[in-house]
Design a protein around this motif. Structure first.
Motif, PDB file in Angstrom:
ATOM      1  N   ASP A   1      29.974  -8.896 -35.507  1.00 11.29           N
ATOM      2  CA  ASP A   1      28.782  -9.452 -36.138  1.00 11.29           C
ATOM      3  C   ASP A   1      27.634  -9.313 -35.139  1.00 11.29           C
ATOM      4  OD1 ASP A   1      27.192 -10.583 -38.068  1.00 11.29           O
ATOM      5  OD2 ASP A   1      27.830 -12.637 -37.685  1.00 11.29           O
ATOM      6  N   TYR A   2      26.429  -9.231 -35.627  1.00 12.20           N
ATOM      7  CA  TYR A   2      25.281  -9.142 -34.731  1.00 12.20           C
ATOM      8  C   TYR A   2      24.021  -9.611 -35.451  1.00 12.20           C
ATOM      9  CZ  TYR A   2      24.269  -4.697 -37.149  1.00 12.20           C
ATOM     10  OH  TYR A   2      24.005  -3.741 -38.098  1.00 12.20           O
TER      11      TYR A   2
ATOM     12  N   GLU B   1      14.442  -0.136 -40.463  1.00 13.29           N
ATOM     13  CA  GLU B   1      15.887   0.097 -40.440  1.00 13.29           C
ATOM     14  C   GLU B   1      16.576  -0.958 -39.590  1.00 13.29           C
ATOM     15  OE1 GLU B   1      17.405   4.062 -39.796  1.00 13.29           O
ATOM     16  OE2 GLU B   1      15.395   4.891 -40.104  1.00 13.29           O
ATOM     17  N   ASP B   2      17.886  -1.019 -39.737  1.00 17.56           N
ATOM     18  CA  ASP B   2      18.724  -1.924 -38.959  1.00 17.56           C
ATOM     19  C   ASP B   2      18.995  -1.293 -37.588  1.00 17.56           C
ATOM     20  OD1 ASP B   2      20.717  -3.504 -37.862  1.00 17.56           O
ATOM     21  OD2 ASP B   2      22.017  -3.441 -39.610  1.00 17.56           O
TER      22      ASP B   2
ATOM     23  N   GLY C   1      21.255  -1.925 -35.595  1.00 11.59           N
ATOM     24  CA  GLY C   1      22.692  -1.705 -35.439  1.00 11.59           C
ATOM     25  C   GLY C   1      23.155  -0.337 -35.917  1.00 11.59           C
ATOM     26  N   LYS C   2      22.364   0.293 -36.800  1.00 16.95           N
ATOM     27  CA  LYS C   2      22.717   1.641 -37.268  1.00 16.95           C
ATOM     28  C   LYS C   2      22.511   2.685 -36.176  1.00 16.95           C
ATOM     29  CE  LYS C   2      21.787   1.104 -42.207  1.00 16.95           C
ATOM     30  NZ  LYS C   2      20.994   1.578 -43.359  1.00 16.95           N
TER      31      LYS C   2
ATOM     32  N   THR D   1      29.220   3.167 -35.824  1.00 15.51           N
ATOM     33  CA  THR D   1      28.049   2.395 -35.415  1.00 15.51           C
ATOM     34  C   THR D   1      28.365   0.910 -35.538  1.00 15.51           C
ATOM     35  OG1 THR D   1      27.120   2.306 -37.649  1.00 15.51           O
ATOM     36  CG2 THR D   1      26.503   4.204 -36.261  1.00 15.51           C
TER      37      THR D   1
ATOM     38  N   HIS E   1      26.612  -1.090 -37.158  1.00 19.31           N
ATOM     39  CA  HIS E   1      26.361  -1.394 -38.559  1.00 19.31           C
ATOM     40  C   HIS E   1      27.611  -1.159 -39.411  1.00 19.31           C
ATOM     41  CE1 HIS E   1      24.233  -1.581 -42.402  1.00 19.31           C
ATOM     42  NE2 HIS E   1      24.856  -0.471 -42.731  1.00 19.31           N
ATOM     43  N   ASP E   2      28.286  -0.031 -39.176  1.00 23.00           N
ATOM     44  CA  ASP E   2      29.490   0.286 -39.952  1.00 23.00           C
ATOM     45  C   ASP E   2      30.697  -0.531 -39.508  1.00 23.00           C
ATOM     46  OD1 ASP E   2      28.160   2.094 -41.563  1.00 23.00           O
ATOM     47  OD2 ASP E   2      28.621   3.799 -40.262  1.00 23.00           O
TER      48      ASP E   2
ATOM     49  N   LYS F   1      30.541  -3.628 -38.558  1.00 18.83           N
ATOM     50  CA  LYS F   1      30.359  -4.983 -39.092  1.00 18.83           C
ATOM     51  C   LYS F   1      31.051  -5.088 -40.441  1.00 18.83           C
ATOM     52  CE  LYS F   1      26.584  -8.292 -39.884  1.00 18.83           C
ATOM     53  NZ  LYS F   1      25.119  -8.474 -39.788  1.00 18.83           N
TER      54      LYS F   1
END
Length: 199
Positions: free
Chosen positions: A87-88, A99-100, A102-103, A129, A131-132, A134
């Motif tokens: 999580d972030y 954009e995020d 985290g991506k 990533t 993002h992925d 998570k």
């Protein structure tokens, strides 16, 4: 003594005699044995060293950071797998993110040293990533590929796994929106017991 009292005494005496005779007929030896039993539950005790895997400032697109950490089973029970939850939260310094963040942070799981084997060590065994990652829960102590002399999946009681990971701020050519931003990453390692067995 009246007749009623005499008859009553006679009946009581007869009853007492019968009970004594009956007791004598059913007399027997006896013995007992006592069982004192115990059920003691084992423990799962997973520890991470260091507790902060990464703490880095002033990164820019194209930077990468290699880190090593250990997962140790200090419990009395074997661990079948350790699920990694990600999580972030992103702090957008200028409020202009389209954009995020985290991506754009790639995670390359380079090697589980104890699981990789002596003859054919792993390179990047898993790449994704933040993002992925998570919302997923990969097994951090799974043996990913076959190789000689590497440990099996899981984490036996009293053992540890040393893991190498690389974080990379991927350069895609246009990331001005992330200047001054920060990302707080939370990793939770969740140990699971092995299947029940005959004891």
């Amino acid at each position: 003594m009246s007749l009623k009292k005499k008859i009553g005494m006679g009946v009581a005496t007869a009853a007492l005699g019968l009970s004594l005779v009956g007791g004598g007929v059913f007399a027997y030896f006896s013995d007992t044995a006592e069982s004192n039993n115990t059920f003691a539950a084992g423990t799962l005790d997973l520890n991470l060293n260091p507790e902060i895997v990464i703490d880095v400032k002033n990164i820019k697109p194209g930077d990468w950071m290699n880190r090593t950490f250990e997962l140790k089973n200090d419990g009395s029970l074997d661990i079948s797998k350790v699920l990694l939850s990600t999580d972030y939260t992103v702090t957008d310094a200028k409020g202009d993110n389209a954009e995020d963040f985290g991506k754009h942070i790639r995670v390359n799981f380079l090697r589980n040293i104890d699981k990789s084997g002596a003859i054919k060590p792993n390179d990047i065994i898993y790449s994704t990533t933040l993002h992925d990652l998570k919302g997923t829960a990969p097994d951090a102590v799974q043996k990913k590929i076959w190789s000689v002399f590497g440990e099996n999946s899981g984490l036996k009681a009293g053992s540890k796994d040393t893991l190498k990971v690389q974080f990379e701020f991927v350069d895609d050519g246009d990331q001005n929106q992330f200047q001054g931003d920060s990302l707080q990453l939370k990793w939770i390692f969740d140990a699971k017991q092995t299947a029940g067995e005959r004891k």
